[in-house]
Scaffold this motif. Structure first.
Motif, mmCIF file in Angstrom:
data_model
loop_
_atom_site.group_PDB
_atom_site.id
_atom_site.type_symbol
_atom_site.label_atom_id
_atom_site.label_comp_id
_atom_site.label_asym_id
_atom_site.label_seq_id
_atom_site.Cartn_x
_atom_site.Cartn_y
_atom_site.Cartn_z
ATOM 1 N N PRO A 1 0.810 -1.226 0.000
ATOM 2 C CA PRO A 1 0.000 0.000 0.000
ATOM 3 C C PRO A 1 0.844 1.277 0.000
ATOM 4 O O PRO A 1 0.376 2.328 -0.442
ATOM 5 N N ASP A 2 2.079 1.192 0.467
ATOM 6 C CA ASP A 2 2.963 2.360 0.527
ATOM 7 C C ASP A 2 4.068 2.324 -0.522
ATOM 8 O O ASP A 2 4.913 3.217 -0.565
ATOM 9 N N ALA A 3 4.053 1.312 -1.373
ATOM 10 C CA ALA A 3 5.104 1.161 -2.380
ATOM 11 C C ALA A 3 4.811 2.064 -3.579
ATOM 12 O O ALA A 3 3.695 2.560 -3.760
ATOM 13 N N ASP A 4 5.834 2.261 -4.417
ATOM 14 C CA ASP A 4 5.650 3.068 -5.624
ATOM 15 C C ASP A 4 4.817 2.287 -6.644
ATOM 16 O O ASP A 4 4.669 1.070 -6.553
ATOM 17 N N ASP A 5 4.257 3.025 -7.607
ATOM 18 C CA ASP A 5 3.359 2.433 -8.595
ATOM 19 C C ASP A 5 3.982 1.251 -9.324
ATOM 20 O O ASP A 5 3.343 0.212 -9.507
ATOM 21 N N GLY A 6 5.223 1.395 -9.759
ATOM 22 C CA GLY A 6 5.880 0.323 -10.508
ATOM 23 C C GLY A 6 5.985 -0.963 -9.712
ATOM 24 O O GLY A 6 5.771 -2.053 -10.252
ATOM 25 N N THR A 7 6.313 -0.841 -8.434
ATOM 26 C CA THR A 7 6.425 -2.015 -7.567
ATOM 27 C C THR A 7 5.070 -2.694 -7.411
ATOM 28 O O THR A 7 4.956 -3.926 -7.489
ATOM 29 N N VAL A 8 4.028 -1.897 -7.202
ATOM 30 C CA VAL A 8 2.676 -2.443 -7.028
ATOM 31 C C VAL A 8 2.212 -3.136 -8.303
ATOM 32 O O VAL A 8 1.703 -4.265 -8.266
ATOM 33 N N LEU A 9 2.395 -2.487 -9.440
ATOM 34 C CA LEU A 9 1.968 -3.068 -10.716
ATOM 35 C C LEU A 9 2.719 -4.353 -11.029
ATOM 36 O O LEU A 9 2.124 -5.331 -11.503
ATOM 37 N N ALA A 10 4.018 -4.379 -10.758
ATOM 38 C CA ALA A 10 4.808 -5.599 -10.994
ATOM 39 C C ALA A 10 4.329 -6.732 -10.100
ATOM 40 O O ALA A 10 4.220 -7.887 -10.539
ATOM 41 N N ALA A 11 4.030 -6.421 -8.845
ATOM 42 C CA ALA A 11 3.541 -7.447 -7.918
ATOM 43 C C ALA A 11 2.192 -7.996 -8.383
ATOM 44 O O ALA A 11 1.951 -9.205 -8.346
ATOM 45 N N MET A 12 1.314 -7.112 -8.843
ATOM 46 C CA MET A 12 -0.005 -7.552 -9.327
ATOM 47 C C MET A 12 0.111 -8.425 -10.569
ATOM 48 O O MET A 12 -0.591 -9.428 -10.687
ATOM 49 N N ALA A 13 0.982 -8.041 -11.488
ATOM 50 C CA ALA A 13 1.154 -8.828 -12.707
ATOM 51 C C ALA A 13 1.728 -10.210 -12.388
ATOM 52 O O ALA A 13 1.349 -11.205 -13.013
ATOM 53 N N ALA A 14 2.626 -10.263 -11.409
ATOM 54 C CA ALA A 14 3.248 -11.541 -11.032
ATOM 55 C C ALA A 14 2.303 -12.403 -10.192
ATOM 56 O O ALA A 14 2.350 -13.632 -10.282
ATOM 57 N N GLU A 15 1.477 -11.743 -9.374
ATOM 58 C CA GLU A 15 0.560 -12.465 -8.480
ATOM 59 C C GLU A 15 -0.820 -11.825 -8.595
ATOM 60 O O GLU A 15 -1.184 -10.955 -7.810
ATOM 61 N N PRO A 16 -1.608 -12.256 -9.591
ATOM 62 C CA PRO A 16 -2.878 -11.588 -9.864
ATOM 63 C C PRO A 16 -3.892 -11.648 -8.720
ATOM 64 O O PRO A 16 -4.858 -10.895 -8.735
ATOM 65 N N VAL A 17 -3.662 -12.473 -7.719
ATOM 66 C CA VAL A 17 -4.548 -12.485 -6.556
ATOM 67 C C VAL A 17 -4.546 -11.118 -5.861
ATOM 68 O O VAL A 17 -5.480 -10.772 -5.132
ATOM 69 N N LEU A 18 -3.505 -10.314 -6.120
ATOM 70 C CA LEU A 18 -3.393 -8.981 -5.523
ATOM 71 C C LEU A 18 -4.268 -7.941 -6.218
ATOM 72 O O LEU A 18 -4.386 -6.821 -5.739
ATOM 73 N N ILE A 19 -4.888 -8.296 -7.340
ATOM 74 C CA ILE A 19 -5.727 -7.363 -8.092
ATOM 75 C C ILE A 19 -7.140 -7.394 -7.526
ATOM 76 O O ILE A 19 -7.782 -8.447 -7.497
ATOM 77 N N GLU A 20 -7.634 -6.223 -7.094
ATOM 78 C CA GLU A 20 -9.027 -6.131 -6.653
ATOM 79 C C GLU A 20 -9.913 -6.236 -7.876
ATOM 80 O O GLU A 20 -9.594 -5.710 -8.939
ATOM 81 N N ARG A 21 -11.039 -6.892 -7.715
ATOM 82 C CA ARG A 21 -11.912 -7.136 -8.858
ATOM 83 C C ARG A 21 -13.328 -6.713 -8.539
ATOM 84 O O ARG A 21 -13.669 -6.553 -7.364
ATOM 85 N N PRO A 22 -14.115 -6.601 -9.606
ATOM 86 C CA PRO A 22 -13.806 -6.700 -11.026
ATOM 87 C C PRO A 22 -13.462 -5.344 -11.628
ATOM 88 O O PRO A 22 -13.992 -4.326 -11.207
ATOM 89 N N LEU A 23 -12.581 -5.358 -12.572
ATOM 90 C CA LEU A 23 -12.289 -4.177 -13.391
ATOM 91 C C LEU A 23 -13.070 -4.323 -14.685
ATOM 92 O O LEU A 23 -13.105 -5.412 -15.269
ATOM 93 N N VAL A 24 -13.719 -3.238 -15.108
ATOM 94 C CA VAL A 24 -14.480 -3.254 -16.356
ATOM 95 C C VAL A 24 -14.032 -2.074 -17.207
ATOM 96 O O VAL A 24 -13.911 -0.957 -16.710
ATOM 97 N N GLU A 25 -13.794 -2.344 -18.490
ATOM 98 C CA GLU A 25 -13.384 -1.319 -19.445
ATOM 99 C C GLU A 25 -14.391 -1.274 -20.596
ATOM 100 O O GLU A 25 -14.719 -2.312 -21.173
ATOM 101 N N THR A 26 -14.881 -0.064 -20.902
ATOM 102 C CA THR A 26 -15.723 0.171 -22.075
ATOM 103 C C THR A 26 -15.174 1.403 -22.791
ATOM 104 O O THR A 26 -14.220 2.020 -22.319
#
Length: 114
Positions: free
Chosen positions: A72-97
């Motif tokens: 929660p206190d890490a920089d954006d790049g660190t958070v995004l890399a962690a989410m991509a490596a461990e998708p369980v860290l992604i809050e859901r659902p994301l919707v794009e239109t």
């Protein structure tokens, strides 16, 4: 209208959001089970920018070790890399239109982009 949902079929909110999309006349829904096919860090960054939230706001805290890892206190790049490596860290659902992106918690938020 095309709508893409990053979906977890085990999540009630995600299932309810998907149902709203499927019941929307004219919606062409693409379902991505993000735990099986995680988005890249770049795609996540674009989704959060388009949603107007930070990657930290898109972190799933419940049932994960995100807090213990200091994400929660890490920089954006660190958070995004962690989410991509461990998708369980992604809050859901994301919707794009074409009208934007929303983290649909609660599921009614999806109406903002339909």
């Amino acid at each position: 209208m095309k709508a893409t949902i990053w979906h977890n079929p085990n999540c009630g909110t995600s299932r309810k959001t998907l149902a709203i999309l499927q019941e929307t006349p004219g919606a062409e829904v693409e379902v991505i089970e993000y735990l099986k096919k995680p988005p890249s860090a770049e795609k996540l960054g674009q989704l959060y920018r388009d949603a107007g939230i930070s990657p930290q706001q898109g972190l799933r805290m419940r049932g994960t070790d995100a807090a213990e890892r200091g994400l929660p206190d890490a920089d954006d790049g660190t958070v995004l890399a962690a989410m991509a490596a461990e998708p369980v860290l992604i809050e859901r659902p994301l919707v794009e239109t074409d009208k934007g992106v929303r983290l649909c918690r609660p599921q009614e938020k999806v109406h903002e982009i339909l």
